[in-house]
Design a protein around this motif. Structure first.
Motif, mmCIF file in Angstrom:
data_model
loop_
_atom_site.group_PDB
_atom_site.id
_atom_site.type_symbol
_atom_site.label_atom_id
_atom_site.label_comp_id
_atom_site.label_asym_id
_atom_site.label_seq_id
_atom_site.Cartn_x
_atom_site.Cartn_y
_atom_site.Cartn_z
ATOM 1 N N ASP A 279 60.727 19.126 28.513
ATOM 2 C CA ASP A 279 61.560 19.134 29.653
ATOM 3 C C ASP A 279 60.954 19.005 31.065
ATOM 4 N N GLU A 280 59.741 19.244 31.105
ATOM 5 C CA GLU A 280 59.007 19.033 32.397
ATOM 6 C C GLU A 280 58.423 17.582 32.588
ATOM 7 N N LEU A 281 58.503 16.893 31.373
ATOM 8 C CA LEU A 281 57.787 15.478 31.575
ATOM 9 C C LEU A 281 58.584 14.457 32.352
ATOM 10 N N GLY A 282 60.004 14.769 32.284
ATOM 11 C CA GLY A 282 60.946 13.872 32.928
ATOM 12 C C GLY A 282 62.217 14.061 32.476
ATOM 13 N N ASN A 283 63.334 13.244 33.163
ATOM 14 C CA ASN A 283 64.570 13.521 32.902
ATOM 15 C C ASN A 283 64.862 12.414 31.915
ATOM 16 N N PRO A 284 65.981 12.770 30.965
ATOM 17 C CA PRO A 284 66.765 14.109 30.991
ATOM 18 C C PRO A 284 65.881 15.072 30.298
ATOM 19 N N GLY A 285 65.040 14.862 29.815
ATOM 20 C CA GLY A 285 64.122 16.021 28.878
ATOM 21 C C GLY A 285 65.029 16.401 27.746
ATOM 22 N N ILE A 286 65.130 17.540 27.290
ATOM 23 C CA ILE A 286 65.608 18.052 26.112
ATOM 24 C C ILE A 286 67.112 17.470 25.915
ATOM 25 N N PRO A 298 64.649 24.864 13.801
ATOM 26 C CA PRO A 298 64.020 24.766 15.238
ATOM 27 C C PRO A 298 63.673 23.605 15.459
ATOM 28 N N THR A 299 64.529 22.510 15.488
ATOM 29 C CA THR A 299 64.103 20.973 15.851
ATOM 30 C C THR A 299 64.523 20.672 16.998
ATOM 31 N N ILE A 300 63.712 19.946 17.892
ATOM 32 C CA ILE A 300 64.069 19.339 19.399
ATOM 33 C C ILE A 300 63.989 17.936 19.269
ATOM 34 N N LEU A 301 65.096 17.451 20.023
ATOM 35 C CA LEU A 301 65.012 15.874 20.437
ATOM 36 C C LEU A 301 65.196 15.803 22.012
ATOM 37 N N GLY A 302 64.033 14.964 22.657
ATOM 38 C CA GLY A 302 64.056 14.923 23.851
ATOM 39 C C GLY A 302 64.097 13.424 24.427
ATOM 40 N N LYS A 303 63.912 13.184 25.525
ATOM 41 C CA LYS A 303 64.208 11.892 26.002
ATOM 42 C C LYS A 303 63.238 11.657 27.470
ATOM 43 N N ILE A 304 62.239 11.037 27.256
ATOM 44 C CA ILE A 304 61.156 10.935 28.410
ATOM 45 C C ILE A 304 60.940 9.306 28.548
ATOM 46 N N LYS A 305 61.261 8.761 29.706
ATOM 47 C CA LYS A 305 61.240 7.638 30.043
ATOM 48 C C LYS A 305 61.855 6.660 29.213
ATOM 49 N N ASP A 306 63.244 7.043 28.912
ATOM 50 C CA ASP A 306 63.868 6.351 27.823
ATOM 51 C C ASP A 306 63.418 6.166 26.361
ATOM 52 N N LYS A 307 62.503 7.250 26.107
ATOM 53 C CA LYS A 307 61.619 7.162 24.688
ATOM 54 C C LYS A 307 62.070 8.354 24.132
ATOM 55 N N PRO A 308 62.404 8.386 22.853
ATOM 56 C CA PRO A 308 62.605 9.538 22.133
ATOM 57 C C PRO A 308 61.314 10.268 21.531
ATOM 58 N N ILE A 309 61.621 11.677 21.723
ATOM 59 C CA ILE A 309 60.367 12.534 21.378
ATOM 60 C C ILE A 309 61.067 13.867 20.618
ATOM 61 N N PHE A 310 60.373 14.027 19.416
ATOM 62 C CA PHE A 310 60.791 14.902 18.432
ATOM 63 C C PHE A 310 59.835 16.081 18.585
ATOM 64 N N GLY A 311 60.475 17.408 18.540
ATOM 65 C CA GLY A 311 59.579 18.593 18.363
ATOM 66 C C GLY A 311 60.122 18.949 16.980
ATOM 67 N N LEU A 312 59.109 18.727 15.814
ATOM 68 C CA LEU A 312 59.602 19.111 14.596
ATOM 69 C C LEU A 312 58.882 20.407 14.251
ATOM 70 N N PRO A 313 59.645 21.263 13.211
ATOM 71 C CA PRO A 313 58.980 22.398 12.844
ATOM 72 C C PRO A 313 57.591 22.168 12.243
ATOM 73 N N GLY A 314 56.907 23.425 12.266
ATOM 74 C CA GLY A 314 55.636 23.382 11.978
ATOM 75 C C GLY A 314 55.403 23.592 10.323
ATOM 76 N N HIS A 315 56.394 24.165 9.713
ATOM 77 C CA HIS A 315 56.388 24.511 8.333
ATOM 78 C C HIS A 315 56.674 22.933 7.554
ATOM 79 N N PRO A 316 55.846 22.841 6.639
ATOM 80 C CA PRO A 316 55.975 21.296 6.210
ATOM 81 C C PRO A 316 57.172 20.989 5.224
ATOM 82 N N LEU A 317 57.761 21.850 4.570
ATOM 83 C CA LEU A 317 59.155 21.511 4.032
ATOM 84 C C LEU A 317 60.040 21.316 5.021
ATOM 85 N N SER A 318 60.156 22.202 6.010
ATOM 86 C CA SER A 318 61.197 21.890 7.096
ATOM 87 C C SER A 318 60.672 20.556 7.997
ATOM 88 N N CYS A 319 59.478 20.297 8.033
ATOM 89 C CA CYS A 319 58.996 18.987 8.646
ATOM 90 C C CYS A 319 59.590 17.831 7.963
#
Length: 417
Positions: A279-286, A298-319
């Protein structure tokens, strides 16, 4: 707009389909293209239509071993009343016939794939010919016009679109390129995918974990999956639960890659910094934080410099489930490729209960009993690696149902290609 904003509530979740809609709406997923050698293009995706510059095979050719004839010369031929033909030589493979047949009743021997001589229009199979001597044969069967002949444009026609943009190139499509003389193939450039693992407890595989530590699993799960899906993975290592270090690493990955995947830190614990960094690296963030899926909420999708960034769960099966469901979808969208799953219908082995409200991806094994396939669930927690290493595939359970009955028909999707 799907962005929740600074004061968003965690787990104000979206469905899997809503998440895909966000991907489609918020990202322009066009990659650059490149020309590569035909020998290197297996598993790559075509970046433009391939239009045939010629007819294939390009000449009339025989589909069988036999004799090139005029079909009218064999009308009424039978075993009891064969047609007598004058043998005028043979067609050599890979060569133009040395003569044309000008008179009724003439024929030439022709192998499979041979070029039809001028003056002939059909081929009678060698099984229906009796050879009298070096100059005479008897045909004991009638044939139709064009029988056993492949016309010059019957396989591929000049100007025909033979492969469409977005085609995943496999051996059979590559053989088509070869037949057209195309040895430099236009494909989408492989997306560069940055991979970051986070967590104070995570250590690299070559290290001996101390009590409370675990080896990095997700980096290598994701790395291998990206290769399988046509991407170019780049490892940025394991980052401790430190905001400044994660911020610097994610910023570097965003500048260098087309897509960034951060494994771990996507929940709401005191040390889970992924959402804050995005959220702090750029708009629109999350764009969203939380999916109505099990496992993988607990999955995140964000957008930084028009590029997608995922925050994936740490548990392997969830990931693994979130990667299979959304990251692969986005990677393929980047390359203009739509993957199609063909699930196997099975009977379920037991009664299984789930809570309503979340789509569930349940790993299963498959066994064949008689003529039926039986799917048996692997009941494991999302933190366990064994759940998907033992699984053949998974079943999707709709968010609005509460489970599956024993012997109920289910559809099993394969985890890997």
């Amino acid at each position: 707009m799907y962005k929740i904003g600074e004061n968003m509530n965690f787990y104000n979740v979206v469905s899997v389909e809503e998440a895909k809609d966000i991907i489609n709406c918020d990202f322009k997923l066009n990659l650059k293209t490149e020309l590569i050698d035909i020998k290197e293009c297996n598993g790559r995706v075509l970046s433009r239509d391939i239009v045939s510059p010629l007819n294939i095979p390009g000449f009339k050719r025989s589909m069988v071993d036999g004799y090139a004839v005029k079909f009218r010369d064999l009308q009424g031929a039978s075993e009891s009343m064969p047609s007598m033909l004058d043998l005028k030589g043979e067609v050599k493979m890979g060569k133009m016939p040395v003569k044309s047949l000008e008179f009724p009743g003439e024929c030439m021997y022709i192998p499979t794939g041979g070029m039809l001589p001028e003056g002939t229009d059909s081929v009678i199979m060698i099984e229906y010919i009796d050879k009298m001597d070096d100059a005479t044969v008897l045909a004991n069967k009638s044939i139709s016009f064009g029988e056993n002949v492949l016309n010059e444009d019957e396989d591929v026609e000049l100007g025909e679109t033979v492969l469409k943009q977005g085609t995943l190139l496999r051996p059979y499509s590559i053989s088509m390129l070869s037949s057209l003389g195309i040895t430099k193939v236009p494909v989408f450039r492989k997306p560069k995918v940055g991979i970051i693992s986070t967590g104070d407890e995570i250590v690299s595989p070559e290290k001996q974990p101390q009590p409370g530590e675990i080896r990095d699993i997700n980096s290598y799960l994701i790395y291998s999956s990206v290769i399988e899906d046509g991407g170019q993975p780049i490892l940025y290592g394991v980052i401790k639960d430190n905001y400044e270090e994660l911020f610097t690493t994610v910023k570097k990955a965003v500048n260098e890659c087309d897509l960034v995947l951060v494994s771990g830190g996507s929940s709401v614990g005191k040390k889970d910094e992924t959402a804050k960094v995005i959220d702090e690296l750029g708009n629109p963030g999350i764009l969203f934080h939380g999916i109505s899926i099990k496992p993988g909420k607990p999955t995140i999708l964000g957008k930084i410099k028009d590029k997608p960034i995922f925050g994936l769960p740490g548990h392997p099966l969830s990931c693994a489930v979130v990667y299979r469901t959304l990251v692969r979808y986005l990677l393929h969208a980047m390359m203009g490729f739509e993957d199609v799953d063909y699930p196997i219908p099975c009977k379920f082995s037991m009664n299984y209960h789930k809570a309503k409200g979340r789509e569930e991806y349940l790993p299963v094994t498959i066994n064949r009993i008689g003529e039926e396939y039986i799917a048996t669930p692997i009941l494991t927690k999302s933190a366990a690696i064994s759940g998907f290493t033992k699984a053949w595939g998974y079943i999707k359970i709709n968010k609005n149902v509460e489970g599956i009955y024993e012997h109920e028909k289910v559809y099993v999707y394969k985890f890997q290609r």
